[in-house]
Write a protein that holds these residues in place. Structure first.
Motif, PDB file in Angstrom:
ATOM      1  N   GLU A 157      -6.314 -13.063   0.649  1.00  0.00           N
ATOM      2  CA  GLU A 157      -7.273 -12.310   1.663  1.00  0.00           C
ATOM      3  C   GLU A 157      -6.818 -12.813   3.007  1.00  0.00           C
ATOM      4  O   GLU A 157      -6.745 -11.781   3.803  1.00  0.00           O
ATOM      5  CB  GLU A 157      -8.582 -12.810   1.486  1.00  0.00           C
ATOM      6  CG  GLU A 157      -9.439 -12.652   0.115  1.00  0.00           C
ATOM      7  CD  GLU A 157      -8.975 -13.501  -1.063  1.00  0.00           C
ATOM      8  OE1 GLU A 157      -9.355 -13.155  -2.270  1.00  0.00           O
ATOM      9  OE2 GLU A 157      -8.121 -14.477  -0.685  1.00  0.00           O
ATOM     10  N   ARG A 192      -2.302 -11.976  -6.148  1.00  0.00           N
ATOM     11  CA  ARG A 192      -2.721 -12.895  -6.622  1.00  0.00           C
ATOM     12  C   ARG A 192      -1.880 -13.105  -8.126  1.00  0.00           C
ATOM     13  O   ARG A 192      -1.369 -14.147  -8.536  1.00  0.00           O
ATOM     14  CB  ARG A 192      -4.033 -13.051  -7.285  1.00  0.00           C
ATOM     15  CG  ARG A 192      -5.092 -13.170  -5.975  1.00  0.00           C
ATOM     16  CD  ARG A 192      -6.484 -12.928  -6.499  1.00  0.00           C
ATOM     17  NE  ARG A 192      -7.517 -13.156  -5.327  1.00  0.00           N
ATOM     18  CZ  ARG A 192      -8.229 -11.982  -5.092  1.00  0.00           C
ATOM     19  NH1 ARG A 192      -7.952 -10.897  -6.089  1.00  0.00           N
ATOM     20  NH2 ARG A 192      -8.996 -11.874  -4.166  1.00  0.00           N
ATOM     21  N   ARG A 228      -7.267  -1.867  -1.159  1.00  0.00           N
ATOM     22  CA  ARG A 228      -7.213  -3.188  -0.739  1.00  0.00           C
ATOM     23  C   ARG A 228      -7.313  -4.266  -1.843  1.00  0.00           C
ATOM     24  O   ARG A 228      -6.719  -5.244  -2.064  1.00  0.00           O
ATOM     25  CB  ARG A 228      -8.031  -3.633   0.411  1.00  0.00           C
ATOM     26  CG  ARG A 228      -7.786  -4.882   1.227  1.00  0.00           C
ATOM     27  CD  ARG A 228      -8.655  -5.224   2.396  1.00  0.00           C
ATOM     28  NE  ARG A 228      -8.369  -6.327   3.036  1.00  0.00           N
ATOM     29  CZ  ARG A 228      -7.417  -6.713   3.985  1.00  0.00           C
ATOM     30  NH1 ARG A 228      -6.777  -5.751   4.252  1.00  0.00           N
ATOM     31  NH2 ARG A 228      -7.324  -7.881   4.473  1.00  0.00           N
ATOM     32  N   SER A 229      -8.428  -4.004  -2.766  1.00  0.00           N
ATOM     33  CA  SER A 229      -8.794  -4.633  -3.710  1.00  0.00           C
ATOM     34  C   SER A 229      -7.690  -4.896  -4.823  1.00  0.00           C
ATOM     35  O   SER A 229      -7.311  -5.952  -5.297  1.00  0.00           O
ATOM     36  CB  SER A 229     -10.205  -4.400  -4.393  1.00  0.00           C
ATOM     37  OG  SER A 229     -10.250  -5.249  -5.474  1.00  0.00           O
ATOM     38  N   ARG A 230      -7.100  -3.614  -4.973  1.00  0.00           N
ATOM     39  CA  ARG A 230      -5.891  -3.592  -5.891  1.00  0.00           C
ATOM     40  C   ARG A 230      -4.636  -4.366  -5.300  1.00  0.00           C
ATOM     41  O   ARG A 230      -3.979  -5.126  -6.235  1.00  0.00           O
ATOM     42  CB  ARG A 230      -5.545  -2.176  -6.304  1.00  0.00           C
ATOM     43  CG  ARG A 230      -6.557  -1.502  -6.796  1.00  0.00           C
ATOM     44  CD  ARG A 230      -6.317   0.129  -6.992  1.00  0.00           C
ATOM     45  NE  ARG A 230      -5.075   0.533  -7.499  1.00  0.00           N
ATOM     46  CZ  ARG A 230      -4.747   1.737  -7.524  1.00  0.00           C
ATOM     47  NH1 ARG A 230      -5.222   2.756  -6.828  1.00  0.00           N
ATOM     48  NH2 ARG A 230      -3.730   2.218  -8.289  1.00  0.00           N
ATOM     49  N   LEU A 269      -4.787  -6.877  -3.372  1.00  0.00           N
ATOM     50  CA  LEU A 269      -5.156  -8.461  -3.322  1.00  0.00           C
ATOM     51  C   LEU A 269      -4.957  -8.957  -4.784  1.00  0.00           C
ATOM     52  O   LEU A 269      -4.544 -10.003  -5.149  1.00  0.00           O
ATOM     53  CB  LEU A 269      -6.576  -8.596  -2.826  1.00  0.00           C
ATOM     54  CG  LEU A 269      -6.674  -8.493  -1.455  1.00  0.00           C
ATOM     55  CD1 LEU A 269      -8.293  -8.612  -0.957  1.00  0.00           C
ATOM     56  CD2 LEU A 269      -5.858  -9.367  -0.491  1.00  0.00           C
ATOM     57  N   ASP A 270      -5.317  -8.121  -5.612  1.00  0.00           N
ATOM     58  CA  ASP A 270      -5.226  -8.651  -7.091  1.00  0.00           C
ATOM     59  C   ASP A 270      -3.719  -8.709  -7.506  1.00  0.00           C
ATOM     60  O   ASP A 270      -3.328  -9.597  -8.187  1.00  0.00           O
ATOM     61  CB  ASP A 270      -5.830  -7.781  -8.133  1.00  0.00           C
ATOM     62  CG  ASP A 270      -7.224  -7.566  -7.922  1.00  0.00           C
ATOM     63  OD1 ASP A 270      -7.898  -8.461  -7.598  1.00  0.00           O
ATOM     64  OD2 ASP A 270      -7.998  -6.711  -8.408  1.00  0.00           O
ATOM     65  N   ASP A 286     -10.582   1.612  -4.192  1.00  0.00           N
ATOM     66  CA  ASP A 286     -10.471   0.707  -3.445  1.00  0.00           C
ATOM     67  C   ASP A 286      -9.111  -0.186  -3.322  1.00  0.00           C
ATOM     68  O   ASP A 286      -8.686  -1.014  -4.337  1.00  0.00           O
ATOM     69  CB  ASP A 286     -11.455  -0.505  -3.732  1.00  0.00           C
ATOM     70  CG  ASP A 286     -11.547  -1.775  -3.121  1.00  0.00           C
ATOM     71  OD1 ASP A 286     -10.900  -1.727  -1.898  1.00  0.00           O
ATOM     72  OD2 ASP A 286     -12.255  -2.777  -3.374  1.00  0.00           O
ATOM     73  N   GLU A 332       0.906  -1.289   0.153  1.00  0.00           N
ATOM     74  CA  GLU A 332      -0.033  -0.034   0.128  1.00  0.00           C
ATOM     75  C   GLU A 332       0.871   1.190   0.156  1.00  0.00           C
ATOM     76  O   GLU A 332       0.404   2.259  -0.602  1.00  0.00           O
ATOM     77  CB  GLU A 332      -0.872   0.070   1.256  1.00  0.00           C
ATOM     78  CG  GLU A 332      -1.853   1.210   1.488  1.00  0.00           C
ATOM     79  CD  GLU A 332      -2.678   0.937   2.491  1.00  0.00           C
ATOM     80  OE1 GLU A 332      -2.917   2.303   3.220  1.00  0.00           O
ATOM     81  OE2 GLU A 332      -2.948   0.011   3.226  1.00  0.00           O
TER      82      GLU A 332
END
Length: 546
Positions: free
Chosen positions: A146, A138, A130-132, A134-135, A128, A116
């Motif tokens: 997660e 992955r 956090r979503s970036r 996590l992507d 968002d 971050e």
């Protein structure tokens, strides 16, 4: 050829010292274009990392001093950028992956927070986030992102930490990614995963990749072009295949000649099959369990680090043990040395069960069996001179050598391992990695052992130093009749040196065979996976080398 996105011209860097300045980089020039992979190849101390650290502004000045040269990125002279412009450039358009991810990651912050930070420091903290993150995790192959996003660096394996470093580096899709020895300490299968990931990212984003390495196999598998550095200078440059197949400089030829491969490896330092098959060590049903607890109120579980391991070693033989980190290789070695106690099993050495020995009998055993560790600096006292380190076994085992002979024998051992008499008064920090390992071998020889256990003894060394140490070990075996247990994850090295190989996975032996037979016709799927993970030159396929 497309126009270079980065061009380095005549870069010269000195480091101040008590005497004359030390020239780390001397008139170095190179370039790289978008979508291209440039590999900077050379041994430790050749100036590879200093050259690229200068691009990132990471060379401390003083003691570093940029004497001359230009570094042009997309038309900008990097040396003329002020601090704000440099901060805006680093991370966003030029990013770097370092050799040791554990030292580069902050141990008190979660990995999610550290990813971050890249976004926020470049004004990308909106939406968002956090979503970036996590992507991104992955994308670099972190399982269960997660949950893992809130974990700390020490909770990841070495390969996973390197993937986190890659995630941080590629977060803002840089134009240039500099990878400084990104796979040096990784197992061959994890190394293959990291290299595949870098190739995929390059194909997706079109970034330029500058890879720094001393591993010739990695260089050949990744490079479009190569520059070879020695003593701060570029001694050869050209397309990767040309450099490997028709090297022009004597130093390049020396590096390539030091790399064991193919039939040359099969005909390497093997012992004669005519030697007597007298068994020196026989291990049966060896096991090591660890009891794990998740907390004061949680139940306990048993982790089987080693399970039902059995093998034998003949006099004068070299037995290789290979496998990934966590396979139980080093646990076996530490139990044989009685550094860890086994849960089950027995090990018969010269007619005695090692695990039943106590007192004087255990001391006598440790005189006959010695160990050379992966990190010579960590296994020797930095406050002791080389003379004291080598002569310490004679203080412990008073019947080996009279004190009046100590100094002469220290000199004999130093010369035996390729060092000089004047080195006896120096300290460990005054030697290179290869020289330290030679001192560790001299110390092991001081007790006149019959068996030496080498635990990743050459894994961190340059390829030419590796070859020198392997040649030394083989020569000592032939002259002194030594036996070796050689633990490694480097398959070309073990192919060159071992008579037989054990393959370990998750604490068990999954395959055992003569070295040549194992490489020619591996029987277990895991062995085939390890062999297929060894990097091939970019211009070859598995079928061509079969």
């Amino acid at each position: 050829m497309p126009a270079p996105i980065l061009q380095v011209e005549g870069l010269t860097v000195d480091f101040l010292s008590d005497g004359d300045p030390v020239r780390a980089v001397d008139d170095v020039s190179f370039h790289v274009a978008r979508g291209e992979t440039l590999v900077i190849l050379g041994e430790s101390g050749s100036g590879k990392s200093v050259s690229t650290s200068t691009l990132m502004g990471l060379v401390d000045c003083p003691p570093g001093h940029i004497v001359s040269g230009r570094c042009l990125f997309d038309g900008q002279e990097l040396a003329r950028l002020d601090e704000d412009k440099r901060r805006a450039l680093n991370g966003r358009r030029i990013a770097m992956i370092f050799q040791d991810p554990l030292a580069s990651l902050n141990p008190v912050y979660t990995v999610g927070r550290q990813i971050e930070e890249v976004y926020r420091s470049h004004g990308e903290g909106r939406g968002d986030l956090r979503s970036r993150i996590l992507d991104l995790m992955r994308r670099v192959g972190i399982p269960e992102p997660e949950q893992r996003v809130d974990h700390y660096p020490h909770q990841f394996s070495g390969g996973q930490r390197q993937r986190i470093m890659i995630a941080i580096a590629i977060a803002l899709k840089p134009d240039i990614l500099i990878a400084d020895e990104p796979t040096t300490a990784l197992d061959v299968s994890v190394q293959a995963q990291i290299l595949d990931l870098l190739r995929d990212l390059q194909r997706e984003t079109g970034m330029a990749l500058i890879m720094i390495t001393h591993d010739l196999e990695v260089a050949a598998s990744m490079a479009d072009r190569i520059i070879v550095m020695n003593s701060g200078k570029v001694v050869e440059a050209g397309p990767a295949r040309d450099v490997f197949e028709t090297p022009q400089h004597a130093y390049t030829r020396k590096l390539i000649a030091a790399l064991p491969h193919g039939e040359a490896a099969d005909a390497g330092h093997k012992r004669s099959r005519e030697r007597a098959e007298e068994v020196l060590l026989k291990v049966e049903g060896l096991g090591k369990d660890y009891v794990l607890s998740s907390g004061a109120f949680a139940g306990k579980s048993v982790f089987k680090a080693v399970e039902d391991v059995g093998f034998h070693l003949c006099k004068g033989e070299t037995l290789g043990i290979v496998g990934e980190s966590g396979s139980g290789k080093s646990s076996v070695a530490r139990m044989l040395m009685r550094l860890n106690e086994p849960t089950s099993g027995k090990a018969i050495f010269a007619g005695q069960n090692i695990f039943d020995l106590t007192g004087k009998d255990l001391m006598a055993f440790r005189r006959r069996v010695q160990m050379v560790f992966q990190d010579p600096y960590g296994s020797m006292n930095p406050r002791m001179s080389v003379r004291s380190i080598i002569s310490e076994p004679w203080q412990i085992h008073g019947d080996i050598l009279p004190r009046a002979r100590w100094r002469d024998r220290v000199v004999e051992l130093l010369e035996l391992v390729g060092l000089k008499a004047e080195h006896e008064g120096r300290y460990i920090h005054q030697f290179s990695g290869g020289q330290r390992q030679r001192i560790a071998i001299a110390r092991a020889l001081a007790s006149e052992p019959e068996l030496i256990i080498c635990d990743e003894a050459v894994s961190a060394l340059d390829v030419s130093i590796q070859a020198q140490v392997i040649d030394l070990l083989a020569d000592l075996r032939n002259r002194l009749g030594l036996s070796y247990i050689f633990i490694t994850h480097d398959l070309p090295i073990v192919r060159h040196f071992a008579d037989r190989i054990l393959v370990m996975k998750q604490g068990r032996i999954v395959e055992e065979n003569e070295t040549t037979a194992l490489f020619a016709t591996p029987l277990h799927d895991y062995t085939r996976t390890l062999l297929n993970a060894v990097p091939l030159p970019k211009w070859q396929t598995r079928r061509e080398t079969a």
